[in-house]
Design a protein around this motif. Structure first.
Motif, PDB file in Angstrom:
ATOM      1  N   ARG A 416       0.906  -1.236  -0.065  1.00  0.00           N
ATOM      2  CA  ARG A 416      -0.082  -0.024  -0.010  1.00  0.00           C
ATOM      3  C   ARG A 416       0.866   1.298  -0.048  1.00  0.00           C
ATOM      4  O   ARG A 416       1.914   1.319   0.651  1.00  0.00           O
ATOM      5  CB  ARG A 416      -0.943  -0.003   1.241  1.00  0.00           C
ATOM      6  N   MET A 417       0.439   2.271  -0.677  1.00  0.00           N
ATOM      7  CA  MET A 417       1.130   3.524  -0.562  1.00  0.00           C
ATOM      8  C   MET A 417       0.644   4.465   0.040  1.00  0.00           C
ATOM      9  O   MET A 417      -0.468   4.599   0.098  1.00  0.00           O
ATOM     10  CB  MET A 417       0.992   4.023  -2.082  1.00  0.00           C
ATOM     11  N   GLY A 418       1.743   5.223   0.942  1.00  0.00           N
ATOM     12  CA  GLY A 418       1.368   6.518   1.553  1.00  0.00           C
ATOM     13  C   GLY A 418       1.150   7.504   0.612  1.00  0.00           C
ATOM     14  O   GLY A 418       1.961   8.543   1.280  1.00  0.00           O
ATOM     15  N   GLY A 419       0.542   7.665  -0.277  1.00  0.00           N
ATOM     16  CA  GLY A 419       0.385   8.887  -1.137  1.00  0.00           C
ATOM     17  C   GLY A 419       1.184   8.635  -2.415  1.00  0.00           C
ATOM     18  O   GLY A 419       2.020   7.762  -2.442  1.00  0.00           O
ATOM     19  N   GLY A 420       0.492   9.185  -3.454  1.00  0.00           N
ATOM     20  CA  GLY A 420       1.279   8.960  -4.950  1.00  0.00           C
ATOM     21  C   GLY A 420       0.971   9.984  -5.610  1.00  0.00           C
ATOM     22  O   GLY A 420       2.117  10.835  -5.888  1.00  0.00           O
ATOM     23  N   PHE A 421      -0.250  10.706  -5.801  1.00  0.00           N
ATOM     24  CA  PHE A 421      -0.315  11.849  -6.707  1.00  0.00           C
ATOM     25  C   PHE A 421       0.422  12.009  -8.009  1.00  0.00           C
ATOM     26  O   PHE A 421       0.676  13.294  -8.490  1.00  0.00           O
ATOM     27  CB  PHE A 421      -0.238  13.100  -5.775  1.00  0.00           C
ATOM     28  N   GLY A 422       0.724  10.860  -8.706  1.00  0.00           N
ATOM     29  CA  GLY A 422       1.592  11.011  -9.896  1.00  0.00           C
ATOM     30  C   GLY A 422       3.021  10.539  -9.549  1.00  0.00           C
ATOM     31  O   GLY A 422       3.793  10.311 -10.553  1.00  0.00           O
ATOM     32  N   ARG A 423       3.652  11.070  -8.482  1.00  0.00           N
ATOM     33  CA  ARG A 423       5.100  10.745  -8.067  1.00  0.00           C
ATOM     34  C   ARG A 423       5.499   9.231  -8.388  1.00  0.00           C
ATOM     35  O   ARG A 423       6.640   9.131  -8.897  1.00  0.00           O
ATOM     36  CB  ARG A 423       5.235  11.449  -6.703  1.00  0.00           C
ATOM     37  N   ARG A 424       4.736   8.434  -8.025  1.00  0.00           N
ATOM     38  CA  ARG A 424       5.063   7.002  -7.859  1.00  0.00           C
ATOM     39  C   ARG A 424       4.695   6.254  -9.364  1.00  0.00           C
ATOM     40  O   ARG A 424       4.768   4.984  -9.362  1.00  0.00           O
ATOM     41  CB  ARG A 424       4.201   6.461  -6.814  1.00  0.00           C
ATOM     42  N   LEU A 425       4.440   7.183 -10.303  1.00  0.00           N
ATOM     43  CA  LEU A 425       4.229   6.896 -11.549  1.00  0.00           C
ATOM     44  C   LEU A 425       5.774   6.528 -12.163  1.00  0.00           C
ATOM     45  O   LEU A 425       6.059   5.697 -12.977  1.00  0.00           O
ATOM     46  CB  LEU A 425       3.720   7.834 -12.495  1.00  0.00           C
ATOM     47  N   TYR A 426       6.607   7.194 -11.539  1.00  0.00           N
ATOM     48  CA  TYR A 426       8.000   7.165 -11.797  1.00  0.00           C
ATOM     49  C   TYR A 426       8.891   6.408 -10.978  1.00  0.00           C
ATOM     50  O   TYR A 426       8.961   6.578  -9.849  1.00  0.00           O
ATOM     51  CB  TYR A 426       8.597   8.685 -11.869  1.00  0.00           C
ATOM     52  N   GLY A 427       9.378   5.256 -11.739  1.00  0.00           N
ATOM     53  CA  GLY A 427      10.246   4.500 -10.901  1.00  0.00           C
ATOM     54  C   GLY A 427      11.558   4.382 -10.375  1.00  0.00           C
ATOM     55  O   GLY A 427      12.308   3.544 -10.388  1.00  0.00           O
ATOM     56  N   GLY A 511       3.372  25.502 -26.451  1.00  0.00           N
ATOM     57  CA  GLY A 511       4.951  25.387 -26.838  1.00  0.00           C
ATOM     58  C   GLY A 511       5.391  25.182 -25.424  1.00  0.00           C
ATOM     59  O   GLY A 511       4.972  25.566 -24.541  1.00  0.00           O
ATOM     60  N   ASN A 512       6.807  24.750 -25.600  1.00  0.00           N
ATOM     61  CA  ASN A 512       7.515  24.410 -24.333  1.00  0.00           C
ATOM     62  C   ASN A 512       8.911  24.940 -24.333  1.00  0.00           C
ATOM     63  O   ASN A 512       9.767  24.993 -25.162  1.00  0.00           O
ATOM     64  CB  ASN A 512       7.476  22.742 -24.092  1.00  0.00           C
ATOM     65  N   TYR A 513       9.516  24.914 -23.048  1.00  0.00           N
ATOM     66  CA  TYR A 513      10.966  24.989 -22.976  1.00  0.00           C
ATOM     67  C   TYR A 513      11.474  23.744 -22.236  1.00  0.00           C
ATOM     68  O   TYR A 513      10.757  23.196 -21.340  1.00  0.00           O
ATOM     69  CB  TYR A 513      10.984  26.318 -21.965  1.00  0.00           C
ATOM     70  N   GLN A 514      12.273  23.005 -22.868  1.00  0.00           N
ATOM     71  CA  GLN A 514      13.064  21.877 -22.407  1.00  0.00           C
ATOM     72  C   GLN A 514      13.972  22.159 -21.243  1.00  0.00           C
ATOM     73  O   GLN A 514      14.896  23.084 -21.465  1.00  0.00           O
ATOM     74  CB  GLN A 514      13.623  21.218 -23.540  1.00  0.00           C
ATOM     75  N   SER A 515      13.667  21.846 -20.132  1.00  0.00           N
ATOM     76  CA  SER A 515      14.544  22.350 -18.608  1.00  0.00           C
ATOM     77  C   SER A 515      14.925  20.614 -18.403  1.00  0.00           C
ATOM     78  O   SER A 515      14.544  19.631 -18.676  1.00  0.00           O
ATOM     79  CB  SER A 515      13.508  22.520 -17.887  1.00  0.00           C
ATOM     80  N   ASN A 516      15.972  20.761 -17.684  1.00  0.00           N
ATOM     81  CA  ASN A 516      16.955  19.680 -17.150  1.00  0.00           C
ATOM     82  C   ASN A 516      16.102  19.348 -15.745  1.00  0.00           C
ATOM     83  O   ASN A 516      16.531  18.340 -15.209  1.00  0.00           O
ATOM     84  CB  ASN A 516      18.370  19.759 -17.026  1.00  0.00           C
ATOM     85  N   ILE A 517      15.362  20.306 -15.325  1.00  0.00           N
ATOM     86  CA  ILE A 517      14.520  19.981 -14.100  1.00  0.00           C
ATOM     87  C   ILE A 517      13.542  18.932 -14.374  1.00  0.00           C
ATOM     88  O   ILE A 517      12.874  18.984 -15.292  1.00  0.00           O
ATOM     89  CB  ILE A 517      13.752  21.311 -13.688  1.00  0.00           C
ATOM     90  N   THR A 518      13.464  17.681 -13.767  1.00  0.00           N
ATOM     91  CA  THR A 518      12.522  16.680 -14.134  1.00  0.00           C
ATOM     92  C   THR A 518      11.101  16.916 -13.549  1.00  0.00           C
ATOM     93  O   THR A 518      10.765  17.379 -12.452  1.00  0.00           O
ATOM     94  CB  THR A 518      13.020  15.257 -13.350  1.00  0.00           C
ATOM     95  N   THR A 519      10.228  16.828 -14.568  1.00  0.00           N
ATOM     96  CA  THR A 519       8.775  16.744 -14.417  1.00  0.00           C
ATOM     97  C   THR A 519       7.988  16.003 -14.605  1.00  0.00           C
ATOM     98  O   THR A 519       8.440  15.139 -15.495  1.00  0.00           O
ATOM     99  CB  THR A 519       8.367  18.479 -15.023  1.00  0.00           C
ATOM    100  N   GLY A 520       6.584  15.847 -14.158  1.00  0.00           N
ATOM    101  CA  GLY A 520       5.930  14.649 -14.772  1.00  0.00           C
ATOM    102  C   GLY A 520       4.447  15.135 -14.070  1.00  0.00           C
ATOM    103  O   GLY A 520       4.170  16.088 -13.767  1.00  0.00           O
ATOM    104  N   ALA A 521       3.631  14.020 -14.100  1.00  0.00           N
ATOM    105  CA  ALA A 521       2.489  14.158 -13.727  1.00  0.00           C
ATOM    106  C   ALA A 521       2.227  14.605 -12.357  1.00  0.00           C
ATOM    107  O   ALA A 521       2.953  13.773 -11.304  1.00  0.00           O
ATOM    108  CB  ALA A 521       1.628  12.688 -14.007  1.00  0.00           C
TER     109      ALA A 521
END
Length: 744
Positions: A416-427, A511-521
């Motif tokens: 079971r997960m103590g929260g996810g909100f999209g963060r745990r889509l990324y492994g 349009g987008n700006y490609q950043s090296n800061i990791t982003t996601g859902a």
């Protein structure tokens, strides 16, 4: 629902059955219609390893039922609501049902995922078929015992009866049912006959949660297990140059200090690697320093004792730079057109008035209550992984590639997960611990501190929207929406949501700006900020048109004929029904003095939601007193769980709109714990009253749709109270900036 309840389906796509050595019936079923046709279940429940089906029903000789649930439980309640659907059609008392978590089966399943508020929507038909087919098999077995036709028998609450009044419990016929053919035709219940669906049910894990039983990833441990903590670059754009581990190794409890990164680089440098196809990977190519120890505290202390030197490898970014880049995109002409109806240029050229606003939002961390963690034990025989992950199958595939192992060697147990909100889509944390265990050849648990969690990514991207509308003869004739986002090629706007189809001349660009800061859902991707921007804009548009903001939306919805445009996903009728219910239940426009209301309505994740926020002002700042929510999500499976999801989403939306702010300076996040990062507090949470539009339509998602409208409704309430038009989040920071002397 009529004839929709008579279903015919192929046995090969549905389930297998077998008798249990200890007595009883085992049914392996096609959970989410994703099972392999060739899979066969084990015979003995004691040897059940979940490698053959992604879910099972076990019916014991005493009539009690166990349902093995394969989907990750992230707090959205699917471990309760999905089995409720099966139990309803099986027609067994809910109190006779127990639920256990399944594990990953990469051979036979295609959607063991927690994300997008889609689990119930995708599983609805298959789950009902499962329960109804199991019930029919039990009825058939009883009919054979009685030497009567199955059609003369009925089942209810785990009891089978025939026309003569004879009775048999499910447990009395499970052994016989295990040897019968699976029926081709089953009849599903009418919604009016539901005994479980639509009734309140407690979360199946609630007792374990409140008594502290081991459920979550951080709880998991095995004998001989070591712990690991990873030192990563302090700023995005930096890589490791050198490090000194002598002080860390001298600490008691520290077993070793190693580096990882080579396997990640090899994986990312493959010619076949396509970032767009592997969106959940989120690996970096830099080396990382790992402290291995006997306890959590040992590795945390050890990591603090490390001395590392980092060097700049790529652009070091800041919030100010991001803001400038987003403005350049909005001002530029090289945007990608996502949808274009009519003639937007002509509409604006002929307009009596034009309204234009730009809306800005910051990056946001996920801040799950349970920080990222995972267990790995890599041996020559298998790779055993245990922990909280929303995408277990994707994680297993990446680990197999990272370690150059066969996919069949990878075994994933989900906690079971103590929260996810999209963060745990990324492994990323799964891949790190797999590499660590592979290197030290021992079972190890990777743990993250809050500071680790908030500084390593993955974040909601910063986004800006520019919206313009043309008005002619007091009617909206044109609508132009532009999006500029950090890494928006991954998470862009939705061009076919409202007001698409409602305004003749309509254009959406991005349009987008490609950043090296990791982003996601981030909870309710795409819409979590877009809903605020558009719904705030519509309120201001209503002022220019000298009409009620609710009426403006209703009038625009009249221009949409459901089904006419296949690209449009929302239903004008269902949205209208939700709006009218919210207006009725909130006492819209008739509140007592000192209460200011704001309205918002939005469609996301297949669900229509309308919200009214009631606020008061204290020291010039808004205090959210109440939120009234009207939801059309089709049939509500578990009202208690559904209301919890809506309430949580609304509070999450209100809190982040009011306070959520996350900035970067020289590539470093400026907030790494809750002493500086502002979340909504208990005393600030409003009363949330939720009402559901009643219909017999198939259910849709609830984990996310309550959040997007909340920010817009709050912004509109603030405008009603102060006249201040909100264009930036967080609202409190914006209000303080524009009204000196206010205090948080």
């Amino acid at each position: 629902m009529g004839n929709q309840n008579k279903l015919t389906f192929s046995r090969r796509n549905f389930l297998r059955t077998s008798a249990l050595a200890s007595g009883g019936l085992l049914i392996g079923f096609n959970f989410l219609t994703s099972c392999s046709e060739t899979a066969t279940p084990p015979v003995d429940i004691s040897k059940l390893n979940f490698k053959d089906f992604n879910a099972f029903i076990k019916i014991a000789e005493n009539g009690y039922v166990t349902i093995f649930s394969p989907n990750p439980e992230i707090g959205q309640g699917v471990k309760t609501s999905m089995p409720m659907i099966i139990a309803e059609e099986l027609d067994v008392p809910w109190k006779h049902v127990s639920v256990e978590q399944g594990v990953l089966d990469t051979n036979n399943f295609t959607r063991q995922v927690a994300g997008g508020s889609q689990s119930i929507r995708f599983g609805w038909d298959a789950l009902r078929q499962t329960g109804a087919t199991a019930k029919q098999m039990l009825i058939n077995a009883a009919a054979i015992k009685w030497n009567v036709e199955p059609a003369s028998c009925s089942a209810s609450q785990g009891i089978i009866k025939n026309a003569n009044g004879d009775e048999l419990g499910y447990g009395d016929v499970v052994n016989e049912a295990a040897h019968l053919e699976v029926p081709e035709n089953v009849t599903l219940k009418e919604s009016k006959d539901y005994k479980i669906i639509g009734k309140d049910a407690l979360n199946v894990d609630v007792e374990k949660i409140i008594t502290g039983e081991s459920l979550f990833g951080l709880d998991y441990k095995v004998d001989g297990m070591l712990y690991a903590s990873v030192l990563r670059p302090p700023a995005f754009g930096q890589i490791l140059e050198s490090y000194d581990s002598s002080e860390a190794k001298a600490l008691p409890g520290v077993v070793d200090v190693i580096t990882i990164g080579e396997q990640a680089r090899n994986y990312l440098n493959q010619d076949s690697f396509d970032p767009s196809a592997h969106w959940s990977v989120q690996l970096s190519k830099t080396d990382k320093v790992v402290v291995i120890g006997k306890t959590t505290w040992d590795v945390i202390k050890g990591k603090k004792a490390l001395k590392a030197i980092w060097k700049d490898d790529s652009l070091i970014e800041s919030t100010e730079m991001h803001n400038d880049e987003l403005v350049k995109i909005l001002d530029g002409k090289n945007l990608d057109t996502r949808r274009e109806d009519g003639n937007i240029k002509k509409a604006f050229a002929e307009a009596d008035k034009v309204l234009e606003r730009t809306y800005e939002s910051p990056f946001l961390p996920h801040n799950c209550m349970e920080p990222m963690n995972f267990f790995a034990d890599v041996t020559n025989e298998r790779v055993h992984l245990v922990g909280p992950i929303q995408t277990p199958e994707a994680a297993a595939k990446v680990v197999a590639s990272l370690l150059n192992r066969n996919l069949e060697d990878i075994h994933v147990n989900m906690t079971r997960m103590g929260g996810g909100f999209g963060r745990r889509l990324y492994g990323d944390f799964v891949y790190e611990v797999a590499e660590i265990s592979n290197k030290i050849k021992k079972p190890v648990k990777l743990i993250s501190t809050r500071e680790d969690d908030m500084s390593l990514g993955v974040y909601r991207p910063a986004i800006s929207y520019r919206i313009a509308a043309s008005i002619k003869d007091k009617k909206v004739t044109g609508y132009h929406l532009k999006e500029a986002a950090i890494n928006s090629n991954m998470y862009g706007l939705i061009p076919h949501f409202f007001p698409a189809g409602a305004i003749k001349n309509y254009k959406v660009e991005s349009g987008n700006y490609q950043s090296n800061i990791t982003t996601g859902a981030w909870r309710a991707p795409y819409t979590n900020f877009l809903a605020f921007a558009e719904q705030s804009f519509f309120d201001e548009l209503a002022d220019l048109l000298e009409t009620n903001p609710v009426q403006l939306r209703l009038d625009l919805l009249k221009n949409v004929k459901d089904g006419e445009d296949p690209n449009i996903q929302y239903s004008a009728k269902r949205m209208t029904d939700a709006i009218k219910l919210a207006v009725e239940k909130s006492n819209w426009g008739n509140t007592k003095e000192g209460i200011h209301q704001g309205f918002s309505a939005y469609y996301s994740h297949n669900t229509h939601v309308a919200e009214v926020v009631d606020i008061t002002l204290q020291n010039g700042l808004p205090v959210v007193e109440k939120v009234t929510v009207a939801v059309d999500c089709g049939i509500v499976v578990n009202p208690t769980g559904a209301k919890n999801q809506i309430e949580g989403g609304v509070i999450d939306g209100i809190g982040h709109a009011m306070y959520g702010d996350f900035t970067f300076k020289n590539g470093k996040p400026q907030d790494v714990n809750f002493n500086t990062y502002r979340l909504i507090r208990m005393k600030e949470t409003p009363v949330v009253n939720t009402y559901f539009v009643e219909n017999d339509l198939s259910p849709t998602g609830l984990g996310e749709p309550g959040l997007p409208p909340a920010g817009g409704a709050l912004a509109n309430a603030i405008k009603a109270a102060t006249g201040q038009i909100m264009t930036k989040q967080p609202f409190v920071k914006y209000l303080i900036k524009h009204k000196t002397g206010l205090k948080v």
